[in-house]
Design a protein around this motif. Structure first.
Motif, PDB file in Angstrom:
ATOM      1  N   ALA A  32      37.498  23.061 -35.502  1.00 45.50           N
ATOM      2  CA  ALA A  32      38.917  22.871 -35.179  1.00 45.50           C
ATOM      3  C   ALA A  32      39.648  22.248 -36.362  1.00 45.50           C
ATOM      4  N   ALA A  33      39.024  21.275 -37.008  1.00 44.43           N
ATOM      5  CA  ALA A  33      39.645  20.632 -38.172  1.00 44.43           C
ATOM      6  C   ALA A  33      39.841  21.644 -39.296  1.00 44.43           C
ATOM      7  N   MET A  38      40.204  24.858 -39.014  1.00 49.75           N
ATOM      8  CA  MET A  38      41.262  25.790 -38.624  1.00 49.75           C
ATOM      9  C   MET A  38      42.631  25.133 -38.746  1.00 49.75           C
ATOM     10  N   ARG A  39      42.735  23.861 -38.341  1.00 49.47           N
ATOM     11  CA  ARG A  39      44.011  23.151 -38.470  1.00 49.47           C
ATOM     12  C   ARG A  39      44.442  23.063 -39.928  1.00 49.47           C
ATOM     13  N   LEU A  40      43.475  22.763 -40.803  1.00 50.70           N
ATOM     14  CA  LEU A  40      43.778  22.676 -42.228  1.00 50.70           C
ATOM     15  C   LEU A  40      44.211  24.025 -42.775  1.00 50.70           C
ATOM     16  N   VAL A  80      47.496  16.537 -41.267  1.00 49.82           N
ATOM     17  CA  VAL A  80      46.286  17.230 -41.713  1.00 49.82           C
ATOM     18  C   VAL A  80      46.303  17.376 -43.236  1.00 49.82           C
ATOM     19  N   LEU A 127      40.768  13.100 -36.979  1.00 52.61           N
ATOM     20  CA  LEU A 127      41.622  13.800 -36.007  1.00 52.61           C
ATOM     21  C   LEU A 127      41.062  13.747 -34.595  1.00 52.61           C
ATOM     22  N   CYS A 149      38.429  15.609 -33.441  1.00 55.95           N
ATOM     23  CA  CYS A 149      38.115  16.965 -32.989  1.00 55.95           C
ATOM     24  C   CYS A 149      36.846  17.433 -33.695  1.00 55.95           C
ATOM     25  N   ARG A 176      45.566  26.562 -41.188  1.00 52.15           N
ATOM     26  CA  ARG A 176      46.892  26.919 -40.674  1.00 52.15           C
ATOM     27  C   ARG A 176      47.983  26.063 -41.312  1.00 52.15           C
ATOM     28  N   ALA A 177      47.716  24.778 -41.504  1.00 52.35           N
ATOM     29  CA  ALA A 177      48.707  23.894 -42.127  1.00 52.35           C
ATOM     30  C   ALA A 177      48.973  24.323 -43.569  1.00 52.35           C
ATOM     31  N   LYS A 188      51.996  17.168 -37.044  1.00 59.15           N
ATOM     32  CA  LYS A 188      50.550  17.402 -37.043  1.00 59.15           C
ATOM     33  C   LYS A 188      50.106  18.106 -38.317  1.00 59.15           C
ATOM     34  N   ASP A 189      50.858  19.106 -38.761  1.00 59.67           N
ATOM     35  CA  ASP A 189      50.517  19.791 -40.009  1.00 59.67           C
ATOM     36  C   ASP A 189      50.616  18.839 -41.193  1.00 59.67           C
TER      37      ASP A 189
END
Length: 177
Positions: free
Chosen positions: A146-147, A149-151, A122, A140, A142, A153-154, A118-119
């Motif tokens: 959320a996108a 935040m995912r980016l 992204v 994604l 979402c 964190r990745a 998943k990371d």
């Protein structure tokens, strides 16, 4: 414009972007790229009434699902071939890289490979496909928060992997033999 015309325009405009997206993810399995891209546009044809005004991020989302199916199928075929004993090692056909065959920037790919799927996705969508947060969210499936935040964190996890690799890899002095 009719749904058929909208689909045709999306196909003409985004075929090569979707092809590149799929090819980068099927690293080395070029024979499967056309199959997956055909499946992406088959799904798009069936759902042509659902095509958004900006279809590329949506097409990337469809491609992600088609790639997941292709990867599962590849794994099943590979396991079958292994069970049958008809692989390269059984016939003595092995390709060995030379010790100095490291690709330029290979350390980035190595760090990326250490992340979750998943990371990786992204980061690839933003770096390779050059999607912004809004389009990333569509791809994604979402919301934009959320996108984002995912980016974030990745990227943080990638930075941690790169830092970890730099601690375990002896530094090279370039220009000296």
């Amino acid at each position: 414009m009719s749904n058929d015309e909208i689909f045709a325009a999306a196909y003409r405009e985004h075929y090569w972007a979707v092809s590149r997206y799929v090819a980068r993810r099927l690293d080395g399995r070029t024979d499967e790229v056309e199959e997956v891209v055909a499946e992406v546009f088959t799904v798009a044809w069936r759902r042509r009434g659902d095509l958004p005004a900006t279809p590329l991020p949506w097409l990337y989302g469809v491609a992600r699902n088609c790639l997941a199916n292709a990867v599962r199928g590849y794994g099943r075929r590979r396991r079958l071939v292994d069970r049958l004993g008809n692989d390269e090692t059984a016939h003595g056909r092995q390709i060995v890289d030379s010790p100095d065959a490291e690709a330029p920037g290979g350390w980035v790919h190595e760090a990326l490979a250490r992340l979750s799927a998943k990371d990786q996705e992204v980061l690839r969508l933003t770096a390779w496909e050059e999607l912004g947060i809004d389009d990333l969210a569509v791809a994604l499936g979402c919301g934009t928060r959320a996108a984002s935040m995912r980016l974030h964190r990745a990227r943080r996890r990638l930075r941690a992997e790169i830092d970890r690799m730099s601690l375990t890899t002896p530094s090279k002095e370039y220009g000296r033999d």
